[in-house]
Design a protein around this motif. Structure first.
Motif, PDB file in Angstrom:
ATOM      1  N   THR A 170       2.347   2.067  -3.832  1.00 52.91           N
ATOM      2  CA  THR A 170       1.283   2.415  -4.850  1.00 52.91           C
ATOM      3  C   THR A 170       0.364   3.261  -4.341  1.00 52.91           C
ATOM      4  O   THR A 170       0.084   3.566  -3.435  1.00 52.91           O
ATOM      5  CB  THR A 170       0.839   0.932  -5.319  1.00 52.91           C
ATOM      6  OG1 THR A 170       0.125   0.347  -4.078  1.00 52.91           O
ATOM      7  CG2 THR A 170       1.867   0.010  -5.704  1.00 52.91           C
ATOM      8  N   ARG A 179      -1.853  -0.942  -7.826  1.00 51.51           N
ATOM      9  CA  ARG A 179      -2.102  -1.171  -6.199  1.00 51.51           C
ATOM     10  C   ARG A 179      -2.762  -2.789  -6.277  1.00 51.51           C
ATOM     11  O   ARG A 179      -2.351  -3.610  -5.356  1.00 51.51           O
ATOM     12  CB  ARG A 179      -3.049  -0.155  -5.714  1.00 51.51           C
ATOM     13  CG  ARG A 179      -3.845  -0.558  -4.498  1.00 51.51           C
ATOM     14  CD  ARG A 179      -3.001  -0.724  -3.073  1.00 51.51           C
ATOM     15  NE  ARG A 179      -2.244   0.563  -2.787  1.00 51.51           N
ATOM     16  CZ  ARG A 179      -2.889   1.513  -2.159  1.00 51.51           C
ATOM     17  NH1 ARG A 179      -3.977   1.463  -1.580  1.00 51.51           N
ATOM     18  NH2 ARG A 179      -2.329   2.700  -1.888  1.00 51.51           N
ATOM     19  N   GLU A 183       0.831  -1.272  -0.082  1.00 56.58           N
ATOM     20  CA  GLU A 183       0.110  -0.157  -0.187  1.00 56.58           C
ATOM     21  C   GLU A 183       0.970   1.437   0.153  1.00 56.58           C
ATOM     22  O   GLU A 183       0.363   2.329  -0.737  1.00 56.58           O
ATOM     23  CB  GLU A 183      -1.072  -0.056   1.213  1.00 56.58           C
ATOM     24  CG  GLU A 183      -2.049  -1.012   1.026  1.00 56.58           C
ATOM     25  CD  GLU A 183      -2.962  -1.189   2.219  1.00 56.58           C
ATOM     26  OE1 GLU A 183      -4.047  -1.608   2.325  1.00 56.58           O
ATOM     27  OE2 GLU A 183      -2.455  -0.586   3.531  1.00 56.58           O
TER      28      GLU A 183
END
Length: 485
Positions: free
Chosen positions: A396, A403, A393
C-alpha cells in the motif's frame, strides 16, 4: 479516548497516534499489561504444577512408574497447546478483559481437582491423567494474553511489551517449581523455611493457586479493558493459516518455546530419576530436585526479553540462527554428561553418589540450553508482528486509506498468528517429556540419551531452515523477517 459505560469497552484506541499515546494511551496500555502479566504468570504456574508434583507423588504413597510420571507431565502441555488457538480467537469474540476473567476463573478446575485427588493415595492413575489434562487451561492463557496485548501497543513498542508479557508468564514456571516444594512441606528455602516434619501436603498448593485464580479474575474485572478495535471474525483471523510464514515460524517456535516448556516440565523428573535415591530416609542420597529444577525456567524467562533486544539490534533471523546453533552445541554437552552416568535403579545410594559428581556439568549445560531457548523465544516472537506489518506496508501507499486499513488488518492477523504459532510451538512441551518416557525402552537413562540425540538433530534442521529461508539470500521472505525486528 472514549469508553462505553458498560463492560469497560474502549471505542477510541489509536496507539500509533503520538498525541493519543502520550495523552493517556500509554497509561491504559501499561495498566492492562501489568494485570495481563499477573494472569498469564498464574496460568503458566498452573500449567506446570504437575512438573513438580509428579516428582513428589511417590513420597506421598503413590506407586507410579517413570513412564507414567512423564505422561502426567506431558498431558497438560498437549491440552494447553490445543487450547491456544480457540483462546486466541476468544479475545476478539469476548474482549481481552472479559476473556482474562473467564480464563482465570477456569483455573479453579485444575487446582481444586488437584487438591482433592492428591489427598487420597487410592486415586486411580486415569483420574490423575484427566486432572493433569485440565491443567492445560493455564497453557491456553498465553495465547489470549499475547493476542490481547498486541492490540494495545504501537508497532515500535510491541517487541518490549510482548517480551515482558511473555517473560512474566514464563517466569510462572520457575516460581511454581521453586515454591511448590516449599508450600507443600517438601523442601526448605534459603534457610528461612524448613521442610515439614509432618510429611508432604500437595493439596496446599492446589488451594493456594485456586485462591490466586480468584484474585486474577477480580483484578481483570477491576483494572483491565476491552478494545473495540480488537473485535473480529474467526474467518478473518484464520486467514493466517494460508500464510507461508505462519508455518515456518511455528516450526521454529517448536524448537525454541517447545524446548523451553518441555524441558521445564521434564527437568524435575530427570534430576530425580538420575541423581537421587530415597535411601537412607528421610532425606535420601544425591541431588534433590527441588533445589535446582526451577533454575532452567528462571534462566529461560530472563533471557527471553534479551532475545527481543538482540533482535532489535541484529535482526531476528540472525539471533534465531545463533540460538539454534547454541542449542545444538549445549545439547551435545548434556548428552556427553549422560554418557558418563550409571543407570539409577532407584534404591542404590552408591549409584546416586557416583552420578552426583557429574551433576554440575549436567546442570551447567542444561542452563545454557535454557538461556538459548529464551533468546530464541524472544527473537522469533519479535519477528511475527513485524512480518505482517511490513507486508501491509509493501502493498500500500503511505498515508492512503488503503494503508490504514491494511495496517489494522495486519494487527488482527498478527495477533491470530501469535496464537497459531504459539499453539503449534507448545506441542514440543508434550513431545519432549513423552520422548524421555519412551515406554519401548526399558532403561530410563537410555531413553533420555536417545531423546537428546533426536533433539540435537531437530535443532540442526531448525538452524538450516532459519538460514535457508531468511539468511541465505536477500529474498522477500528475508526482508520481511528482518524488517523492524
Amino acid at each position: 479516548m472514549t469508553s462505553t459505560q458498560t463492560g469497560r469497552w474502549i471505542d477510541d484506541w489509536r496507539p500509533e497516534d503520538p498525541e493519543f499515546w502520550e495523552g493517556g494511551g500509554r497509561r491504559v496500555a501499561r495498566r492492562n499489561l501489568v494485570w495481563s502479566i499477573f494472569a498469564e504468570h498464574l496460568g503458566f504456574s498452573v500449567w506446570l504444577i504437575w512438573s513438580v508434583s509428579s516428582a513428589l507423588l511417590l513420597q506421598m504413597g503413590f506407586s507410579f512408574s517413570p513412564q507414567q510420571l512423564f505422561l502426567l507431565v506431558a498431558l497438560p502441555n498437549l491440552v494447553g497447546s490445543l487450547l491456544r488457538l480457540p483462546y486466541t480467537f476468544a479475545v476478539p469474540r469476548f474482549g481481552g478483559r472479559n476473556w482474562t476473567m473467564i480464563s482465570a476463573a477456569l483455573l479453579l478446575v485444575p487446582t481444586l481437582l488437584f487438591a482433592v485427588a492428591v489427598q487420597d493415595p487410592g486415586t486411580p492413575y486415569w483420574v490423575f491423567c484427566l486432572i493433569a489434562a485440565t491443567a492445560g487451561f493455564g497453557g491456553g492463557n498465553f495465547a489470549s494474553s499475547m493476542a490481547n496485548i498486541n492490540f494495545f501497543y504501537p508497532a515500535a513498542r510491541k517487541g518490549a511489551a510482548l517480551g515482558l508479557n511473555a517473560a512474566g508468564g514464563n517466569a510462572g514456571v520457575a516460581i511454581i517449581q521453586l515454591l511448590l516444594p516449599v508450600l507443600v512441606g517438601g523442601a526448605g528455602i534459603f534457610g528461612l523455611v524448613q521442610a515439614s516434619a509432618g510429611g508432604i501436603h500437595l493439596e496446599t498448593a492446589g488451594f493456594v493457586y485456586a485462591g490466586l485464580a480468584i484474585c486474577a479474575a477480580v483484578a481483570a474485572y477491576l483494572w483491565m479493558d476491552n478494545l473495540t478495535v480488537a473485535t473480529g471474525r474467526p474467518r478473518e483471523q484464520l486467514a493466517v493459516v494460508r500464510k507461508r510464514h505462519t508455518w515456518i515460524m511455528a516450526f521454529l517456535y517448536i524448537g525454541t518455546f517447545g524446548s523451553f516448556i518441555g524441558y521445564s516440565a521434564a527437568m524435575p523428573l530427570l534430576i530425580k530419576l538420575n541423581f537421587w535415591v530415597p535411601e537412607p530416609a528421610p532425606l535420601g542420597t544425591g541431588i534433590y530436585f527441588a533445589y535446582f529444577a526451577f533454575l532452567g525456567a528462571a534462566v529461560g524467562s530472563l533471557t527471553r526479553p534479551f532475545g527481543g533486544w538482540l533482535a532489535d539490534r541484529y535482526g531476528g533471523a540472525r539471533v534465531t540462527l545463533g540460538a539454534f546453533t547454541a542449542m545444538v552445541v549445549f545439547t551435545l554437552g548434556v548428552l556427553w554428561t549422560l554418557t558418563r552416568l550409571t543407570p539409577n535403579p532407584g534404591a542404590d545410594p552408591a549409584v546416586a553418589t557416583d552420578n552426583q559428581a557429574w551433576f554440575p556439568w549436567f546442570l551447567g549445560f542444561f542452563l545454557l540450553i535454557f538461556a538459548a531457548t529464551g533468546i530464541g523465544n524472544g527473537s522469533t516472537y519479535k519477528m511475527i508482528p513485524a512480518i505482517w506489518r511490513r507486508e501491509a506496508e509493501t502493498t500500500t501507499e503511505a498515508g492512503s486509506p488503503e494503508r490504514t486499513a491494511a495496517l489494522a488488518t495486519a494487527t488482527k492477523q498478527s495477533s491470530a498468528a501469535l496464537g497459531v504459532i504459539g499453539a503449534v510451538g507448545a506441542l514440543g512441551g508434550f513431545l519432549i517429556p513423552l520422548a524421555f518416557s519412551s515406554p519401548w525402552v526399558d532403561d530410563p537413562l537410555s531413553a533420555t540419551r536417545g531423546a537428546f540425540v533426536v533433539f540435537t538433530c531437530f535443532y540442526v534442521v531448525c538452524a538450516l531452515v532459519t538460514f535457508g529461508v531468511y539468511l541465505r539470500r536477500p529474498s522477500r521472505a528475508a526482508k520481511l523477517a528482518m524488517a523492524g525486528v
